[in-house]
Design a protein around this motif. Structure first.
Motif, PDB file in Angstrom:
ATOM      1  N   ALA A  22       0.757  -1.142  -0.185  1.00  0.00           N
ATOM      2  CA  ALA A  22      -0.170   0.092  -0.144  1.00  0.00           C
ATOM      3  C   ALA A  22       0.692   1.363  -0.040  1.00  0.00           C
ATOM      4  O   ALA A  22       0.700   2.255  -0.675  1.00  0.00           O
ATOM      5  N   ALA A  23       1.880   1.180   0.766  1.00  0.00           N
ATOM      6  CA  ALA A  23       2.727   2.378   0.953  1.00  0.00           C
ATOM      7  C   ALA A  23       3.566   2.796  -0.473  1.00  0.00           C
ATOM      8  O   ALA A  23       3.600   3.914  -0.995  1.00  0.00           O
ATOM      9  N   GLY A  24       4.073   1.515  -1.117  1.00  0.00           N
ATOM     10  CA  GLY A  24       4.795   1.664  -2.145  1.00  0.00           C
ATOM     11  C   GLY A  24       3.750   2.206  -3.426  1.00  0.00           C
ATOM     12  O   GLY A  24       4.367   3.247  -4.201  1.00  0.00           O
ATOM     13  N   LEU A  25       2.726   1.466  -3.478  1.00  0.00           N
ATOM     14  CA  LEU A  25       1.615   2.144  -4.605  1.00  0.00           C
ATOM     15  C   LEU A  25       1.380   3.529  -4.211  1.00  0.00           C
ATOM     16  O   LEU A  25       1.325   4.430  -5.254  1.00  0.00           O
ATOM     17  N   SER A  26       1.061   3.969  -3.006  1.00  0.00           N
ATOM     18  CA  SER A  26       0.627   5.225  -2.893  1.00  0.00           C
ATOM     19  C   SER A  26       1.847   6.303  -3.109  1.00  0.00           C
ATOM     20  O   SER A  26       1.358   7.290  -3.774  1.00  0.00           O
ATOM     21  N   ALA A  27       2.920   6.041  -2.788  1.00  0.00           N
ATOM     22  CA  ALA A  27       4.207   6.873  -3.023  1.00  0.00           C
ATOM     23  C   ALA A  27       4.290   7.200  -4.632  1.00  0.00           C
ATOM     24  O   ALA A  27       4.527   8.095  -4.900  1.00  0.00           O
ATOM     25  N   ILE A  28       4.101   5.911  -5.303  1.00  0.00           N
ATOM     26  CA  ILE A  28       4.281   6.283  -6.816  1.00  0.00           C
ATOM     27  C   ILE A  28       3.040   6.815  -7.403  1.00  0.00           C
ATOM     28  O   ILE A  28       3.399   7.469  -8.178  1.00  0.00           O
ATOM     29  N   ILE A  29       2.033   6.516  -6.795  1.00  0.00           N
ATOM     30  CA  ILE A  29       0.824   7.217  -7.464  1.00  0.00           C
ATOM     31  C   ILE A  29       0.795   9.090  -7.269  1.00  0.00           C
ATOM     32  O   ILE A  29       0.453   9.483  -8.137  1.00  0.00           O
ATOM     33  N   LEU A  30       1.172   8.987  -5.826  1.00  0.00           N
ATOM     34  CA  LEU A  30       1.487  10.460  -5.647  1.00  0.00           C
ATOM     35  C   LEU A  30       2.614  11.330  -6.578  1.00  0.00           C
ATOM     36  O   LEU A  30       2.295  12.299  -6.912  1.00  0.00           O
ATOM     37  N   MET A  31       3.434  10.471  -6.585  1.00  0.00           N
ATOM     38  CA  MET A  31       4.699  11.051  -7.495  1.00  0.00           C
ATOM     39  C   MET A  31       4.317  11.268  -9.026  1.00  0.00           C
ATOM     40  O   MET A  31       4.325  12.512  -9.439  1.00  0.00           O
ATOM     41  N   GLN A  83      10.396  16.753  -3.102  1.00  0.00           N
ATOM     42  CA  GLN A  83       9.313  16.271  -2.716  1.00  0.00           C
ATOM     43  C   GLN A  83       8.949  14.873  -3.783  1.00  0.00           C
ATOM     44  O   GLN A  83       8.550  13.747  -3.127  1.00  0.00           O
ATOM     45  N   ILE A  84       9.068  15.212  -4.907  1.00  0.00           N
ATOM     46  CA  ILE A  84       8.631  14.294  -5.885  1.00  0.00           C
ATOM     47  C   ILE A  84       9.936  13.135  -5.971  1.00  0.00           C
ATOM     48  O   ILE A  84       9.535  11.774  -6.000  1.00  0.00           O
ATOM     49  N   VAL A  85      11.049  13.263  -5.836  1.00  0.00           N
ATOM     50  CA  VAL A  85      12.194  12.486  -5.860  1.00  0.00           C
ATOM     51  C   VAL A  85      11.974  11.896  -4.647  1.00  0.00           C
ATOM     52  O   VAL A  85      12.282  10.608  -4.626  1.00  0.00           O
ATOM     53  N   GLY A 144       8.601   5.104  -2.696  1.00  0.00           N
ATOM     54  CA  GLY A 144       7.865   3.957  -3.538  1.00  0.00           C
ATOM     55  C   GLY A 144       8.628   2.790  -3.981  1.00  0.00           C
ATOM     56  O   GLY A 144       8.311   1.541  -3.935  1.00  0.00           O
ATOM     57  N   VAL A 145       9.790   2.930  -4.506  1.00  0.00           N
ATOM     58  CA  VAL A 145      10.845   1.994  -4.894  1.00  0.00           C
ATOM     59  C   VAL A 145      11.204   1.341  -3.663  1.00  0.00           C
ATOM     60  O   VAL A 145      11.178   0.002  -3.892  1.00  0.00           O
ATOM     61  N   ALA A 146      11.733   2.099  -2.709  1.00  0.00           N
ATOM     62  CA  ALA A 146      12.122   1.352  -1.697  1.00  0.00           C
ATOM     63  C   ALA A 146      11.262   0.120  -1.038  1.00  0.00           C
ATOM     64  O   ALA A 146      11.565  -0.738  -0.405  1.00  0.00           O
TER      65      ALA A 146
END
Length: 620
Positions: free
Chosen positions: A207-216, A230-232, A238-240
């Motif tokens: 959930a955290a990985g998907l959320s971070a990538i979607i936010l990015m 913020q984006i980086v 997300g990748v981590a």
């Protein structure tokens, strides 16, 4: 009124309540699409419009792997009631939202409950329906999901036009309370529990990985520069998280995505195709109403009706392709043709502008729907046809999970592309309609390119002999929501659907004859159950749903007269008979699975022995 009629009526009442629960959750995936332009006019935040859909889909995706196991651990009734209360709380909050940020947050809460409704409602069927009838009833839930996909945009448009956009959330409240009352009164509280090791770490990381990538992807280039901290930072997080997920899943006792699945080429390919199909389907459903209302000036109701060709085409091609696959046994041509047709449909949709007629737009949407139906019909079928039987449950869950992930990411990424292009066009001084047309043109061109990738991937799907336990004609597998299931539950569903109740009864009579026993199906069921390791009493069996006490009394009389049972306990002669009966059932089930080979599928034998107990007609 006869007991049989009362029992059947009670079962239908419970199933109706569960289907209402499923309808509520699945409607809210698409009901907001036609209300989005009106919501933006009142609350603002056009650049975050896609998140009203994405937040719900993301929450559903995140909690799907949890609810099925929680239901096994604590009882499906209490888990289902908890999910329904959470869903209703989220719905009420969405209706009260005073800003776009609030609405997005409340949609996430609603999705946390909605995911539980989809999974728990389907799993609860097993608490009220005998295994022999289970396939027929679970197919109804896929039909509910399909109907809601069509009805959602239309109902959302109607309520938005004639009441308000807030009513699309408030309408859940009376229906949800009704479902809560029905299930509280009629759904049994099952005492049987299955032990599970819940993969909390894997769920959180996914959930955290998907959320971070979607936010990015949503905020990058719009709210923040792509090179901003913020984006980086979101990208790194997300990748981590996803890399950490791969290590956690290797150690988890019951991983949500077992690493072994990704060594199966068929699963990898079909999951990638399913991801892209989810990407295209939800992306199109989100932005087509926006085009219809903003560019063509249609009402929310009319824009909802304009989406019927997409879902109608999807249903028709799913049904037709299923019938053809059942007759020929060949499924590989359908995803290849489907992705090509869907890509053509998306490309044609990219040509829509303010001068496009309703008939032309409907034809383009019909092509998209026909293509999607040819692909979606095959994906779950191919996975179930290719994985070892001990991975049947997690492979089925994983397949639908990737489709849900695709829907979440697709809606967010296409939303970011739309917002970025619209901001650039508006800054350049273009008229609003022109800016919208150009922005949507880019959105559908990107979706076309993505679907083109799916077309290339679909060529990698191998053709294998079709298992008899896989039924390609069931549209429920095509349109159903996310699932969380285990191998025994999925195999029971497949075999019971393939056989049907009448054939199952005939099958069980043949088993009794093969075992050399003179027992009725009801008596054989009672003998197998009473001799189980947990040693239930006759009163325990009588308390089970869909068990008629009069038929059970006759079965017990037959067993006692034969000296197989004394009181509530199985005699030594009964134990011997039970062993013969289970062996005969197991052997008969092996014959239903034509590709079973002991050396190739060693994990299937213990599954079939468990299924020999599960899949039998009760005294109903």
């Amino acid at each position: 009124m006869p007991t049989e009629t009362l029992d059947r009526r009670r079962t239908l009442v419970v199933i109706s309540g569960l289907m209402l629960v499923m309808l509520l959750a699945s409607l809210d995936q698409t009901i907001v699409s036609t209300a989005l332009p009106t919501i933006v006019k009142e609350l603002g935040g056009l650049e975050h419009l896609s998140w009203v859909v994405t937040a719900y889909l993301l929450a559903v995706t995140a909690v799907t792997p949890l609810y099925g196991k929680l239901g096994d651990l604590f009882g499906r009734k209490i888990v289902l009631q908890g999910a329904l209360l959470l869903f209703l709380a989220g719905s009420a909050l969405c209706g009260l939202a005073q800003g776009m940020t609030e609405l997005i947050a409340f949609r996430f809460i609603q999705g946390l409950g909605g995911g539980g409704l989809m999974v728990s409602a389907q799993a609860a069927v097993g608490d009220v329906v005998p295994p022999a009838d289970r396939g027929r009833y679970t197919g109804l839930f896929g039909a509910v999901f399909g109907v809601s996909s069509i009805a959602g945009p239309v109902l959302g448009g109607f309520l938005t036009t004639h009441v308000s956009w807030r009513s699309i959330f408030y309408v859940n409240l009376p229906l949800g309370v009704l479902a809560l009352i029905v299930l509280a009164v009629t759904l049994p509280s099952m005492t049987e529990r299955r032990s599970h090791k819940i993969d909390y770490a894997g769920t959180v990381l996914l959930a955290a990985g998907l959320s971070a990538i979607i936010l990015m992807t949503t905020l990058g280039g719009n709210t923040y520069d792509w090179a901003s901290v913020q984006i980086v930072g979101m990208g790194v997080v997300g990748v981590a998280c996803l890399i950490a997920l791969t290590f956690v899943e290797r150690r988890a006792a019951e991983p949500i995505l077992p690493p072994a699945l990704f060594r199966n080429r068929v699963f990898v390919v079909t999951s990638a195709v399913g991801f892209v199909v989810g990407f295209g389907l939800f992306g199109a459903l989100t932005y087509l109403p926006l085009f219809q209302q903003t560019v063509r000036g249609l009402s929310p109701t009319a824009s909802g009706l304009q989406l019927l060709p997409v879902m109608g085409g999807l249903l028709v091609s799913s049904i037709v392709s299923g019938q053809v696959i059942a007759r020929t046994g060949r499924y590989r041509p359908f995803p290849i043709a489907g992705t090509a047709i869907a890509a053509l449909g998306l490309w044609l949709l990219s040509s829509l502008d303010e001068t496009t007629g309703s008939g032309v737009a409907a034809f383009h949407m019909l092509i998209l729907g026909l293509g999607l139906g040819l692909v979606m019909q095959v994906l779950v079928l191919v996975v179930q046809n290719s994985v070892p039987y001990d991975m049947l449950g997690v492979a089925t869950s994983g397949s639908t999970l990737f489709r849900s992930i695709g829907g979440s990411l697709g809606t967010a990424i296409l939303g970011a592309i739309f917002s970025g292009r619209l901001a650039a066009e508006t800054a350049a001084g273009d008229p609003q309609v022109t800016a919208f047309v150009d922005s949507l043109h880019v959105v559908f061109l990107v979706a076309t390119a993505v679907m083109g990738v799916a077309f290339l991937l679909s060529w990698l799907i191998p053709q294998q002999p079709l298992r008899k336990s896989v039924d390609p004609t069931v549209v429920g597998d095509t349109l159903g929501g996310p699932v969380d299931t285990d191998s025994l539950r999925e195999l029971t569903r497949c075999l019971s659907r393939a056989a049907g109740r009448e054939r199952t009864l005939a099958f069980m009579r043949g088993v009794v004859e093969r075992a050399g026993l003179d027992l009725s199906p009801s008596a054989s069921w009672a003998l197998v159950r009473l001799g189980a390791p947990e040693a239930p009493s006759v009163a325990d069996l009588a308390a089970l749903p869909h068990v008629r006490t009069d038929k059970l009394a006759l079965a017990m009389g037959e067993l006692r007269d034969g000296g197989l049972v004394a009181g509530d306990r199985v005699t030594p002669a009964g134990v011997e008979m039970r062993v013969r009966l289970v062996d005969a059932r197991t052997e008969a089930l092996r014959e239903l699975i034509d590709d079973w080979e002991p050396d190739r599928f060693p994990e299937l034998d213990p599954l079939l022995r468990r299924l020999a107990v599960e899949l039998s007609p009760v005294p109903a």
